[in-house]
Structures are given as C-alpha cells and as structure tokens.
Design an enzyme around this catalytic site. Structure first.
Site, PDB file in Angstrom:
ATOM      1  N   GLU A  47       0.845  -1.213   0.000  1.00  0.00           N
ATOM      2  CA  GLU A  47       0.000   0.000   0.000  1.00  0.00           C
ATOM      3  C   GLU A  47       0.876   1.258   0.000  1.00  0.00           C
ATOM      4  O   GLU A  47       0.561   2.245  -0.667  1.00  0.00           O
ATOM      5  CB  GLU A  47      -0.939  -0.030   1.208  1.00  0.00           C
ATOM      6  CG  GLU A  47      -1.962  -1.156   1.082  1.00  0.00           C
ATOM      7  CD  GLU A  47      -2.909  -1.232   2.250  1.00  0.00           C
ATOM      8  OE1 GLU A  47      -2.425  -1.521   3.376  1.00  0.00           O
ATOM      9  OE2 GLU A  47      -4.111  -1.005   2.074  1.00  0.00           O
ATOM     10  N   GLU A 106      -3.883  -9.520   3.967  1.00  0.00           N
ATOM     11  CA  GLU A 106      -4.767  -9.179   5.092  1.00  0.00           C
ATOM     12  C   GLU A 106      -5.933 -10.144   5.242  1.00  0.00           C
ATOM     13  O   GLU A 106      -6.386 -10.444   6.348  1.00  0.00           O
ATOM     14  CB  GLU A 106      -5.299  -7.749   4.931  1.00  0.00           C
ATOM     15  CG  GLU A 106      -4.256  -6.663   5.157  1.00  0.00           C
ATOM     16  CD  GLU A 106      -3.354  -6.404   3.961  1.00  0.00           C
ATOM     17  OE1 GLU A 106      -3.419  -7.150   2.961  1.00  0.00           O
ATOM     18  OE2 GLU A 106      -2.558  -5.441   4.035  1.00  0.00           O
TER      19      GLU A 106
END
Ligand code: NAD
Length: 698
Positions: free
Chosen positions: A105, A125
């Site tokens: 990210e 995640e």
C-alpha cells in the site's frame, strides 16, 4: 533508527530500517513522515527514492503492534500513505525481496515503482480476516486492473512481481530490473525529476467491461469458497467500490469494511492463531542463546505407520535417514510405504522424478541397531507398550553415539520412565507426531524432567526445519492433545447413552466446524486403538466412568474403516460413512441393558458438552504447567485436531463465549445425573479467571 535518510546526488533516499522485514510500526511511520518533510524542505533534493534495508522492502504491519492501540495511532498507515502521495517531489519506490500488505500500500502511494525481479508481492490481510485498510483495495485495482487485483486481494496469495508486470495494461510497476534495484531507481528518479503533474495511482480509472456481471459471478465463487469467513466477500465489495465510486468514497467504503471486519470473531480468531503460532516456538525458561546440537543424520526405529511417515519428514528436508526394524517383512513394508507415498505425489504432479530420486537416495533400511551409530537424532516409533519401549531404548542407549538426541513418538507413555531406560535422560524427550506424520502440521515436543535445554532448543529448531508447528508439552498421560480429546470422546459416549445417534453427534460437531465428528474420526483412526487404551485405563483409573457402547462395538469387530464397519457401515473401498442399522440396534440394546430412557438432545447441547470438555481439561493442563500458555493449547487443536480455524481453538472460543458463561454452563452440566459431575467441577484456574474478570488468552 527505523528509517535511514541520505542524499545521493539530487535524490533523497529513505530506507525503511525496522528488522526483520521493515514492519510499519509507529516509530517507522513517524520516521517516514519526518523523512518526507525533510526531503520536501531540502532545495537540493529533486526526487525521493524509498526502499527497505535488508531482506525486504516492507512486510507490512508490525506484528509487535498487533491488537494494540499503537497500530492505529497517528500517523497511522492511511495518513502516511496520503502524505507520500501528496509529496510535491516525485517519490520512486525501489521495491525488492518482500513487498506485502501495508508495504505494498505504501509502494502504491509512491508516484513510481521500480521492482527487482523475484520480489514477493501480496496483500495477505484476508488471511487474518481483514482487508487492506490503507487504500490497497482502491489503488491496486487502478494500478493492476480489476480482475488481477481482486484475485490478489481475495486470495491473499503471494505472486512474483515479474508475473504481475505481465498483466496487460498494468501500471503497478514502471520498471522490472534484474540487478541492483536502488541504482535503477536512482537512475529512474533522475529521469522523472522534472515530470509534472506527478502521476498518482488514485487518478487512474478502475474499470471493467462488464462490472455487474463480473462482480456477481465473483461474488458467487467467493461465497462458495469462503463459508464461515466474512473477509473475502468484504474484500470483494471494497474492490467493487473502487469501480463504482469516486476514489475518496471508495476509501471510505474500504475503511468501513476494515472496521467491521476488525471486530468479527473470525478475524479475532485468525489473528489469535497467527500470534499463537509464533508464541508457541518460545520457551519461557530457555536461556537466550542456548546452543543447538547439530542434526545431520536421523535414525527412526520402527517402520510402521508412524515410523515411515516420520522418516519422510526428514527426507523431505534433505536429511539422511536410517529406518531400523526388528523384522525383515516389516522393514520391506515400511520402505514400500514410503516409496508408495512419494510415487503418489509424483503421479499427482506434486513431486518431480529427480526430487523423488534424491529423497529415496537418502533413505536406508536396516535390521541392526549398529546402523544408528552415526545418527544425531534417534526417534523411536515401535509398539505402544512400555516393555517393548524399554528393550528398544536400552538398545538405542547402547548403540547411539554420545550427544545424540533420543526421542520417543509415544502417544501416552511416560517420557520420564522412558528416559530412565537410558543412562542419558538429559538427551531424551518426546517427539509426538500425528498421523499421517508426513502431512499433519502438529508436533508435540514433550519435555521430560531431565531433558536438557539444548535438546529442547534443538528439537524446536528442527521442527521449524521440517515445517511443523511445534508445541511444548510437559509429561502426563496423553500430553496436551490426547489428554483433552479423551474427555471429548467421553462426552461423545455419554451422548450416545442418553439418546443421540453417532450421526447426530457428528453432524453437530461438523456444523460447529470440526473437520470430522468424533465417531467418523474414530472410524478413521481405528476403534481398536481407543479400546486398548480404555482397557489400560480401566486398570489404572477404575473410578473413571465412560460409555461402554464403544466396547460393545469393538467386541463385534467393528474397528472402523479398516474392517468396513465401525460406528458406520462402509462399502468396500469407499470412505463414505453410512448410518448403520446394526449400530442403532446395538445402542438401543445397550441403553435397555442399563435401563436408560433415550431423550431428545439438541445440537447446542452436543457442541457445548464436546467443546467445554476440551476447555475444562485444557484449563487443568494450564494450571498443572503441562501447557505453557492457553494459546499453545489452541495451536494443538488447530493444527492437529481439526478444530475450526475461524473459532481460534478451544481456549480462544471459550474466551469469546465469556468465561463467566462457560463456568455457568459447566455448573449446569454437572447437574446431569447421566454425566460425570466430578469432571464438570470447573477447573480452579477457570474459577480464578472468572473472579478476576480475565480470560484465558489475556
Ligand atoms: P505400528 O504397529 O504401525 O508400527 C510399529 C512398528 O514397530 C512395527 O512395524 C514393528 O515391527 C516395529 N517394531 C516393534 N518392535 C520393534 C523393535 N524392537 N525394533 C524395531 N522395530 C520394532 O504402530 P504405529 O501406529 O506406527 O505406532 C508407533 C508408535 O507411535 C506408538 O508408540 C504409537 O502410540 C505412536 N503414535 C501412533 C499414532 C497413530 O495414529 N498410529 C499417532 C501418534 C503416535
């Protein structure tokens, strides 16, 4: 220093420096902010290169911050990502080795990305029951394309950067380089230093030719594959938001999804299991730096079911193994079993011929204990009989070299007694593998009273090498896993006495999430094995009550799948469990002989009794110090007994119910005259935790 800052020519180089994988903990995030501000302010700097020290660009969140408020403290990752993206000078990510989760990210917020071939890229995640919460679900579809991004986000799988760079039209990577990525990124930064406006991933479109049909199809697929886990579908909805909503609104949808998942019991359980697995490898009283013994050769004594499976673990890890038997035919059978297992892998395409050949070349069979003389580790897997173990350990003691580690794979026998059969109890411990030993992840490492620190530390390191989840257990009958399962099995038996059918109990256990209900499991393992244990127990602990329906079953030779008849009927060569009229009649007879009136039992009661039996015995194990921590017990059940992962293990599940409620349920169960009131006396530890308002896992 959690980031390093230097100026090379006219580029500032920001190097994340938080070993081992540059986790984005609070200090690192603060340092990134400071470094970006410094680069902004320095008139010499025309571009910024961001990279990672050591063996990662960044592995993402810092697991030390897991579950602590620090993880979200400002500057949190979404804020850092926004700051990098808003930098007025071009920021080039020099990505290498590992770029995962928050690391990816962060890279996506840079204006350009230069990547080293071979870099492992993932947004994992979802494996913790979450979604990427720092813009990953909004930026990756824009940079990589909707379909490829969805696959990556919903699966959490690791993909090599060069494969992603082949996705048509991708803007994830500007350049893939074979050599020095930092140098390449610096050269790239010099090229783009004057480029304006700065490209931002957020400005790219996230489009799909037919989004409605695509997402509907994907929704059906994901829903079918992720029963019991809410995260994959939420990930999908977040990616759909990237397509359907403007960027800022998509980010809000992502944040809502993240917050909603964070409080689900499934995510809590998955995060618990993640942390538990790491905690299990730590032994509180082992001095840091305890020296390890070198293990270069292994001997396995007994070439039966377990011995051959155990041997395969070491062959797979490249260690030579000598397999010792007392009987030539048994040795041949054992060697053939190993060859057969490898050949099955070959025919399924899971193993290549050259690997198979290399593994078998490491294997040697022998009928003589003289052949264990060079072994650094000897593992005994002969019959579960103390006299046989005595003979075997005396021979091992005579033949093994000084300093060799001597292990027993016993399921129930006393490791201290076994150690006493040798003149070197400090070298002896239990290595309790689970069947099939080459497949099951769990390894109980049983620590005897005299087991040396270095022996224990070596066993833990070796477990890692053969890719097992090792959990340390103290000496007691059944160690952690089997001592608890005995109470679970006893409850299953009482449920039959009181009116359940084996199918009903199994259905309820499987609906709760167990991989297999207790009766199907016994049919698979062989009812004769538990019969032999019950006969021994009847002598050792005559006061312990159990349902004798299992004995009646065994008296009829119904040992399970291997005899095509057990708690269920089986057709020849088939594993499908068919309800058995003979067993129904046997149970009716058994109840009548005891004068028991069968009653209707709800599935909730079945699950409560099975699972809380594990919990109460688990609490006793903790109190006795047999298990080091509650999370170790959870690991045993998750990795060895098919306990549903999304419930986090029995102790984690008890915490989620609330220990006050668990205690009350046990008091209620103790009032059932058909059950064992003494067993349901809540473990003192459980009572204390309730009084203190605490839970098992802190
Ligand atoms: P098994 O009967 O399949 O194999 C035992 C082997 O040991 C036989 O091949 C036998 O010939 C050999 N043997 C007997 N005496 C010997 C001696 N003196 N020297 C060399 N070899 C000898 O049994 P198993 O299921 O493989 O179990 C072995 C051990 O593993 C037992 O202690 C058992 O409790 C434990 N264990 C079994 C399981 C399981 O699910 N089967 C799981 C965990 C642990």
């Amino acid at each position: 220093m959690s980031t390093l800052y230097e100026v090379r020519g006219s580029s500032a180089v920001i190097t994340l420096n938080n070993p081992p994988v540059n986790g984005l903990g609070l200090a690192t995030r603060q340092a990134i902010v400071a470094a970006i501000e410094r680069a902004e302010a320095d008139p010499v700097v025309t571009a910024v290169v961001m990279t990672g020290a050591g063996a990662a660009f960044s592995g993402g969140a810092d697991i030390k911050e897991f579950g602590s408020p620090k993880a979200m403290s400002e500057p949190n990752l979404p804020s850092v990502v926004a700051l990098v993206e808003a930098c007025s000078k071009p920021v080039v990510a020099a990505v290498h080795s590992v770029c995962m989760g928050g690391g990816l990210e962060l890279a996506l917020s840079c204006h350009y990305r230069v990547v080293a071939a071979g870099t492992k890229v993932a947004l994992p995640e979802v494996k913790l029951g979450l979604l990427p919460g720092a813009g990953g679900t909004q930026r990756l579809p824009r940079a990589l394309g909707v379909e490829a991004a969805l696959n990556l986000i919903v699966s959490g799988e690791i993909v090599a950067a060069e494969l992603l760079a082949q996705v048509p039209g991708q803007k994830l990577f500007d350049r893939v380089v074979a050599g020095e990525v930092l140098e390449a990124a610096l050269a790239f930064a010099a090229e783009v230093a004057a480029q304006r406006p700065l490209p931002r991933v957020r400005d790219l479109p996230a489009t799909h030719a037919n989004p409605e049909a695509f997402f509907q199809f994907a929704r059906n697929m994901v829903a079918a594959q992720s029963r019991n886990f809410p995260a994959p579908l939420r990930c999908l909805e977040a990616v759909a938001a990237a397509v359907n909503l403007p960027f800022e609104q998509g980010l809000r949808a992502e944040r809502e999804g993240f917050a909603a998942l964070m409080i689900t019991p499934e995510s809590k359980a998955l995060r618990h299991a993640f942390v538990a697995e790491r905690a299990a490898s730590k032994i509180a009283d082992l001095p840091p730096g305890t020296p390890l013994r070198e293990i270069r050769q292994v001997a396995v004594i007994g070439a039966g079911t377990m011995g051959s499976g155990i041997a395969m673990n070491f062959l797979n890890a490249g260690l030579p193994v000598v397999l010792v038997e007392s009987q030539a035919e048994a040795l041949e059978r054992g060697l053939a079993r190993i060859r057969g297992a490898y050949e099955a892998q070959l025919s399924k395409g899971k193993l290549k011929q050259d690997k198979l050949d290399a593994r078998l070349a490491l294997l040697r069979g022998s009928l003589s204990y003289a052949d264990i003389a060079e072994a650094d580790l000897v593992i005994e897997a002969v019959f579960e009989d103390l006299d046989v173990k005595r003979q075997v350990f005396e021979q091992i003691d005579a033949a093994a070299k000084p300093g060799a580690i001597l292990a027993s794979n016993t399921s129930t026998l006393d490791i201290n007694t076994i150690a006493g059969f040798t003149r070197r109890p400090q070298d002896v411990l239990g290595l309790h593998f689970f069947s099939p030993a080459q497949v099951m992840k769990l390894l109980e490492v049983v620590r005897g009273a005299a087991t040396g620190h270095d022996v224990l530390a070596t066993a833990m390191a070796l477990a890692k090498k053969i890719r097992k989840t090792a959990v340390v257990a103290g000496v007691c009958d059944g160690f952690i896993g089997n001592r608890m399962i005995e109470q679970y099995a006893r409850q299953a038996g009482f449920l039959l006495d009181e009116g359940c059918s084996p199918e009903q109990v199994d259905r309820a256990a499987e609906a709760f999430g167990f991989a297999m209900g207790p009766f199907r499991m016994n049919d698979l393992a062989g009812n004769d094995i538990s019969w032999a244990i019950r006969k021994r127990r009847a002598i050792e602990r005559p006061e312990q009550r159990y349902s004798q329906s299992a004995d009646r079953l065994c008296e009829r030779g119904r040992f399970g799948q291997k005899t095509q008849a057990g708690w269920y009927d089986y057709r020849p060569g088939r594993r499908e469990a068919l309800p058995s009229p003979e067993v129904a009649a046997l149970l009716a007879e058994h109840r009548a002989a005891l004068g028991l009136q069968p009653r209707q039992i709800r599935d909730e009661e079945i699950v409560e009794r099975l699972v809380l039996a594990l919990v109460n015995e688990g609490a006793r194990l903790l109190e006795e110090g047999i298990a080091q921590r509650a999370s170790d017990i959870d690991m045993v059940y998750l990795s060895g007994y098919g306990f549903p992962l999304w419930r986090g293990g029995p102790m984690c599940y008890a915490d989620s119910l609330g220990l006050f409620n668990v205690l009350q349920a046990m008091k209620r169960l103790a009032r059932n005259p058909m059950d064992d009131a003494a067993f349901w006396e809540p473990a003192p530890l459980l009572q204390r935790l309730v009084a203190q308002g605490k839970s098992f896992n802190g």
